[in-house]
Design a protein around this motif. Structure first.
Motif, PDB file in Angstrom:
ATOM      1  N   PRO A 164       0.737  -1.296  -0.125  1.00 48.09           N
ATOM      2  CA  PRO A 164       0.078   0.016   0.234  1.00 48.09           C
ATOM      3  C   PRO A 164       0.997   1.104   0.002  1.00 48.09           C
ATOM      4  O   PRO A 164       1.814   1.141   0.655  1.00 48.09           O
ATOM      5  N   ALA A 165       0.513   2.312  -0.743  1.00 52.06           N
ATOM      6  CA  ALA A 165       1.082   3.319  -0.655  1.00 52.06           C
ATOM      7  C   ALA A 165       0.535   4.665  -0.555  1.00 52.06           C
ATOM      8  O   ALA A 165       0.827   5.867  -0.918  1.00 52.06           O
ATOM      9  N   GLY A 166      -0.739   4.526   0.183  1.00 43.35           N
ATOM     10  CA  GLY A 166      -1.454   5.850   0.443  1.00 43.35           C
ATOM     11  C   GLY A 166      -0.989   6.227   1.789  1.00 43.35           C
ATOM     12  O   GLY A 166      -0.037   6.125   2.324  1.00 43.35           O
ATOM     13  N   LEU A 191      -2.699   2.646   4.926  1.00 45.45           N
ATOM     14  CA  LEU A 191      -4.274   2.426   4.500  1.00 45.45           C
ATOM     15  C   LEU A 191      -4.253   2.025   3.187  1.00 45.45           C
ATOM     16  O   LEU A 191      -3.709   2.265   2.270  1.00 45.45           O
ATOM     17  N   ASN A 192      -5.348   0.958   2.905  1.00 39.60           N
ATOM     18  CA  ASN A 192      -5.482   0.121   1.691  1.00 39.60           C
ATOM     19  C   ASN A 192      -6.190   1.038   0.608  1.00 39.60           C
ATOM     20  O   ASN A 192      -7.382   0.524   0.295  1.00 39.60           O
ATOM     21  N   ASP A 193      -5.938   2.293   0.346  1.00 39.79           N
ATOM     22  CA  ASP A 193      -6.459   2.919  -0.675  1.00 39.79           C
ATOM     23  C   ASP A 193      -5.800   3.224  -1.810  1.00 39.79           C
ATOM     24  O   ASP A 193      -6.364   3.426  -2.791  1.00 39.79           O
ATOM     25  N   ILE A 194      -4.571   2.972  -1.817  1.00 35.70           N
ATOM     26  CA  ILE A 194      -3.738   3.190  -3.082  1.00 35.70           C
ATOM     27  C   ILE A 194      -2.479   2.149  -2.987  1.00 35.70           C
ATOM     28  O   ILE A 194      -2.005   2.090  -1.783  1.00 35.70           O
ATOM     29  N   ARG A 195      -2.082   1.739  -4.029  1.00 34.37           N
ATOM     30  CA  ARG A 195      -0.781   0.904  -3.999  1.00 34.37           C
ATOM     31  C   ARG A 195       0.221   1.306  -5.007  1.00 34.37           C
ATOM     32  O   ARG A 195      -0.011   1.991  -5.866  1.00 34.37           O
ATOM     33  N   ALA A 196       1.417   0.966  -4.617  1.00 30.90           N
ATOM     34  CA  ALA A 196       2.559   1.157  -5.655  1.00 30.90           C
ATOM     35  C   ALA A 196       2.050   0.788  -7.035  1.00 30.90           C
ATOM     36  O   ALA A 196       1.703  -0.129  -6.902  1.00 30.90           O
ATOM     37  N   ILE A 221       3.229  -5.913 -11.614  1.00 30.39           N
ATOM     38  CA  ILE A 221       2.583  -4.947 -12.356  1.00 30.39           C
ATOM     39  C   ILE A 221       1.138  -4.386 -11.844  1.00 30.39           C
ATOM     40  O   ILE A 221       0.331  -5.484 -11.891  1.00 30.39           O
ATOM     41  N   GLN A 222       0.978  -3.255 -11.433  1.00 35.55           N
ATOM     42  CA  GLN A 222      -0.400  -2.923 -10.726  1.00 35.55           C
ATOM     43  C   GLN A 222      -1.581  -3.111 -11.789  1.00 35.55           C
ATOM     44  O   GLN A 222      -2.475  -3.514 -11.616  1.00 35.55           O
ATOM     45  N   GLY A 223      -1.230  -2.562 -13.165  1.00 29.33           N
ATOM     46  CA  GLY A 223      -2.203  -2.658 -13.981  1.00 29.33           C
ATOM     47  C   GLY A 223      -3.143  -1.568 -13.888  1.00 29.33           C
ATOM     48  O   GLY A 223      -3.018  -0.459 -13.133  1.00 29.33           O
ATOM     49  N   SER A 224      -4.217  -1.416 -14.367  1.00 27.24           N
ATOM     50  CA  SER A 224      -5.259  -0.278 -14.350  1.00 27.24           C
ATOM     51  C   SER A 224      -6.558  -0.898 -13.504  1.00 27.24           C
ATOM     52  O   SER A 224      -6.322  -1.646 -12.650  1.00 27.24           O
ATOM     53  N   GLY A 225      -7.477  -0.225 -13.325  1.00 25.87           N
ATOM     54  CA  GLY A 225      -8.649  -0.569 -12.533  1.00 25.87           C
ATOM     55  C   GLY A 225      -8.285  -0.113 -11.153  1.00 25.87           C
ATOM     56  O   GLY A 225      -7.595   0.848 -10.782  1.00 25.87           O
ATOM     57  N   SER A 226      -8.981  -1.064 -10.276  1.00 27.75           N
ATOM     58  CA  SER A 226      -8.991  -0.526  -8.773  1.00 27.75           C
ATOM     59  C   SER A 226      -7.307  -0.694  -8.201  1.00 27.75           C
ATOM     60  O   SER A 226      -6.750  -1.689  -8.584  1.00 27.75           O
ATOM     61  N   ARG A 227      -7.048   0.301  -7.594  1.00 23.41           N
ATOM     62  CA  ARG A 227      -5.478   0.599  -7.055  1.00 23.41           C
ATOM     63  C   ARG A 227      -5.569  -0.175  -5.656  1.00 23.41           C
ATOM     64  O   ARG A 227      -4.420  -0.131  -5.082  1.00 23.41           O
TER      65      ARG A 227
END
Length: 909
Positions: free
Chosen positions: A89-91, A550-555, A677-683
């Motif tokens: 997580p990166a938020g 917090l699990n709102d955005i990831r690397a 690779i994170q990809g698109s969609g939900s981060r």
């Protein structure tokens, strides 16, 4: 050499009991020169193996695969372990909570560091009238949960001569005499530079550098150049102090500073940025201590009037200078990085390459600093990050709004990345709102900018902990596609929305990566001042690494480098140990994706294999010149490389042998890396790497043959005079391609002992007058022969003798004489195949050829095919082409005739 893998049956152990095991192996469609069975080797991917300086963004994976994949269909291949790899997580960071016990006294501007599991708070300013502390407060932390163990303890710092300036300014005859007399031997000071270095598991060093002091009779604060070292007992936490001599004390730039030379006077410094950074020089580790920037309060000098010497006025200046020295790990002492001198130990490096060149008496003080290393494969890169701080001394502060990185080079020199002052970190300019009194920690590919103040205090006090990610080159990257640094406005320290901290001490304790508590580390924010300017004794603790946000955005994406795994086969021990190369056949990796919300998330696997002369592997086995192979495509027919478990299949699989030559596959050591690779969609979701294993086979093979002249009969006067029966374990006539039978068996089953059989098959005709009439001998198919009971029914009559051979006697390439004594039993190798008692036959010649007649004889090697042999064809040595050394032509024919007997012709009437 291109091995081929075949299904094999394992031989029985010694004696006549047959143990048959079936080994499932991989049939390889390629030319074969050496054949051995394959084994699956797990490559551990718990977080502990991805959290020791290797560039990464790790998070704890789920500890129960049932939460991810239904194994109702019996898929139990994955041996789950905490710490499986996913993008972190990166938020906004999770709250860093206040906990007890607090410091015994409220303190600010203290030097703080950690050594082992101990936290040390050195000096500082007490609440109230601003008296300086002469104490070291220390406590032990539990690395599994971050809690303190017991209460804080106190140890006094040793007194020292804080003013060690040799200038006449400080002679007792001048007006500074009273101040000098009261401050000559004190310990109390604040704003010290503190850096630490682990020596080993029991000992480490803490360096206390410079600082600011004020004596009881002094109205003015002054900086000191004193350096003290505390040697730490990491078992008890106790400190043993040493004060360095003035010759190795902290040097000072000239006043005014010309940017290069060093003053003859020791003017002192405080609020410096200090760190110790390791550097790999070839195969040698070196350790450099850096003193960056700071400010200095000193007496400019003296001037003379008739009959009296007057001292100059106190001067303040900010420093842009960089000094460094090398630490002798054995002693903890300093030495010159180039000459090795222990008396002249400091080097002045290039000044801090600030974005805006400082004017006279400007520099950078109160900045956060953190040294770190990055392992890109096995290439270790060492660097320093510098952020925040104040550029001037004026009442109206000017803050540094940029993040800088300096890379370590030969002998510890620093490279700030450019000379035009247009760049900060890497190819981009990285900025943030300037903070002074801020902590900075680099850990696991992430920078933490901790609290501080953004304006002249007490306003602008922060409780946020902005974060940034750096890649394998040390460059900061845009985590959310826009910003290098995120979380600048989010509250992290649990002090309320209107409060914060600055001038706090910051220390990090490494977490315990034991398979149960997979937390890379704990950061402690200790003391400091709040938004009212009040000095506090509070402590806040934050988890770093793993799911610390917090699990709102990831690397966005990340590289994970595995350790180096030894894939060679190991036989024996001690002085008899031997390493035989392995060949990689297939890579397997289990991955998980939430395809419904993140269709383009992916995992790419790369690998590299290498041979070493010793057969062993270490952290320095691979270098940057060893190319990575990949990515491996485990998702055929799709643009992605890895897939979610589907259709009862958990693992992605890639056939290496079908796509790479032996130059890439054969070796002793293997390393893999994964790009998530994170990809698109939900981060808020992340690709997860659950498990990795590789299928390998041993390089080399076994092949039982009869060497040239190894099967022969010599007769004398129609009697068997001597007999040669020799066998040999040799592949393609090359010892280098041959391994022992025990090694082949252990590579297959893990049990490298047993025996196998050679049968002597005999056909005899009675003697007649005239030309000899030799019988026809048809050797039985050894695949149709088993041992208990023996079939076909006439096998005992056709092959009445067998040799019972321990596998340990059939070494590579060395012929084994079966007409000699068995070293294991001390008897003959040969036994009668009577189906009852199987008696030992001490003299095969007399037993097998006691009757007169015409004989045709042959050998069956490895009856029942118990040895996992090579299938190469060697007709010149009499070997068959059906992967069994069984049929030999020509058969041997000879006559046995007793001269004492008279044979009369048979008359048919």
């Amino acid at each position: 050499m291109v091995p081929k893998v075949l299904d094999r049956r394992l031989m029985r152990n010694t004696g006549l009991l047959l143990i048959v095991l079936t080994l499932t192996t991989i049939m390889a469609g390629r030319p074969s020169l050496a054949a051995n069975a394959s084994k699956s080797v797990p490559l551990d991917n718990t977080q502990g193996n991805f959290a020791t300086g290797v560039f990464q963004r790790t998070a704890l994976g789920p500890q129960d695969l049932a939460d991810l994949v239904s194994f109702a269909y019996g898929q139990n291949e994955i041996n789950d372990a905490p710490g499986m790899v996913q993008l972190a997580p990166a938020g906004v960071l999770k709250p860093w909570t206040e906990f007890n016990p607090p410091l015994p006294y409220a303190l600010t501007n203290a030097g703080v560091t950690a050594m082992g599991n101990y936290i040390y708070v050195i000096g500082g300013i007490y609440a109230g009238e601003g008296g300086r502390s002469d104490q070291v407060y220390w406590a032990k932390a539990d690395p599994t949960n971050g809690n303190l163990v017991g209460d804080w303890q106190a140890t006094p710092m040793p007194a020292t001569q804080l003013i060690i300036d040799s200038s006449p300014t400080f002679n007792e005859v001048i007006s500074l005499a009273e101040c000098r007399a009261s401050t000559a031997n004190l310990a109390a000071r604040s704003d010290v530079g503190v850096a630490s270095l682990d020596k080993d598991s029991t000992t480490g060093y803490i360096y206390v550098i410079g600082g600011v002091f004020k004596g009881a009779d002094c109205s003015t604060e002054y900086s000191t150049a004193v350096i003290q070292r505390a040697t730490v007992n990491k078992t008890t936490g106790a400190l043993t102090w040493t004060t360095f001599s003035s010759s190795v004390s902290l040097p000072s730039p000239e006043f005014p500073d010309n940017g290069s030379s060093t003053a003859s006077r020791l003017l002192g410094a405080d609020s410096i940025s200090t760190t110790v950074v390791p550097y790999r020089d070839g195969n040698t580790m070196r350790y450099f201590l850096y003193v960056v920037g700071g400010k200095s309060r000193f007496i400019e000098g003296e001037y003379a009037v008739p009959y009296i010497v007057l001292r100059g006025e106190p001067k303040d200046r900010a420093l842009a200078s960089v000094y460094y020295t090398e630490i002798d790990l054995d002693t903890g002492n300093f030495k010159h990085p180039v000459s090795g001198s222990t008396s002249s130990v400091w080097v002045r490096d290039s000044d801090i390459q600030l974005r805006n060149a400082p004017t006279q008496n400007q520099g950078l003080w109160g900045a956060g600093i953190s040294g770190t290393t990055i392992l890109d494969g096995t290439l270790m890169k060492s660097m320093i990050y510098l952020a925040g701080g104040q550029l001037n001394i004026a009442a109206s502060p000017t803050f540094n709004n940029f993040v800088y990185r300096a890379d370590l080079g030969t002998n510890g020199t620093l490279n700030w990345g450019g000379t035009d002052r247009t760049q900060t970190v890497g190819p981009d300019e990285v900025g943030m709102v300037g903070r002074r009194g801020m902590g900075l920690v680099a850990s696991n590919g992430k920078l933490y900018f901790i609290a501080g103040n953004t304006t002249n205090p007490p306003s602008g006090i922060e409780n946020s902990v902005p974060t940034a990610f750096y890649d394998e080159n040390g460059d900061l990257i845009k985590v959310d596609d826009t910003n290098f640094i995120i979380g600048t406005d989010d509250k992290v320290l649990a002090v309320g929305d209107t409060d914060g901290r600055y001038n706090s001490g910051v220390a990090m304790i490494e977490g315990l990566l034991d398979g149960t508590n997979e937390i890379p580390g704990w950061i402690y924010v200790i003391g400091g001042q709040d938004n009212q300017g009040d000095v506090t004794g509070t402590i806040f603790r934050g988890q770093v690494g793993g799911d610390d946000a917090l699990n709102d955005i990831r690397a966005r994406d990340g590289w994970y480098y595995s350790p180096v795994f030894q894939t060679s086969y190991v036989f024996g021990e001690g002085q008899w140990i031997k390493y035989i190369q392995a060949r990689l056949l297939k890579f397997h990796w289990a991955s998980y994706f939430e395809r419904g919300s993140n269709e383009n998330a992916d995992i790419q696997i790369y690998f590299r294999a290498k041979q070493t002369a010793s057969g062993q592997c270490g952290t320095d086995t691979f270098t940057s010149s060893d190319a990575w192979q990949g990515p491996l495509d485990g998702y055929a027919g799709n643009a992605l490389y890895s897939q979610h478990p589907v259709n009862l299949k958990v693992y992605n699989e890639y056939n290496l042998e079908a796509n790479f030559t032996d130059a890439y596959l054969v070796g002793n050591c293997v390393q893999y890396r994964a790009k998530l690779i994170q990809g698109s969609g939900s981060r808020s979701t992340s690709p997860k790497l659950l498990s990795v294993y590789v299928t390998r086979e041993i390089v080399g093979g076994v092949n039982l043959i009869v060497p040239e002249n190894g099967f022969a009969v010599t007769t004398n006067d129609n009697q068997v005079a001597s007999m040669a029966i020799k066998i040999q374990n040799l592949v393609n006539g090359q010892t280098s391609e041959t391994i022992t039978l025990n090694q082949a068996l252990e590579a297959i089953s893990g049990v490298g002992t047993g025996s196998f059989y050679v049968h002597l098959c005999i056909a005899r005709n009675d003697l007649v007058e005239g030309d000899p009439v030799y019988p026809t001998l048809t050797l039985p198919n050894p695949n149709e022969v088993s041992f208990d009971p023996l079939v076909p029914a006439n096998f005992r009559d056709l092959c009445p003798y067998y040799a019972d051979i321990q596998t340990a006697t059939a070494m590579e390439a060395e012929p084994l004489n079966l007409m000699s004594t068995d070293p294991f039993s001390g008897k003959s190798y040969w036994y009668a195949n009577d189906g009852v008692n199987y008696p030992n036959v001490p003299d095969l010649i007399k037993s097998a050829f006691k009757e007169d007649g015409y004989y045709t004889i042959g050998l069956l090697l490895d009856t029942s095919n118990l040895i996992p042999e090579e299938d190469a064809s060697q007709p010149a040595l009499g070997e068959s082409t059906d992967n069994q050394s069984t049929r030999f032509t020509p058969l041997i024919q000879f006559t046995v005739r007793n001269l004492n007997k008279v044979y009369l012709p048979v008359v048919v009437r």
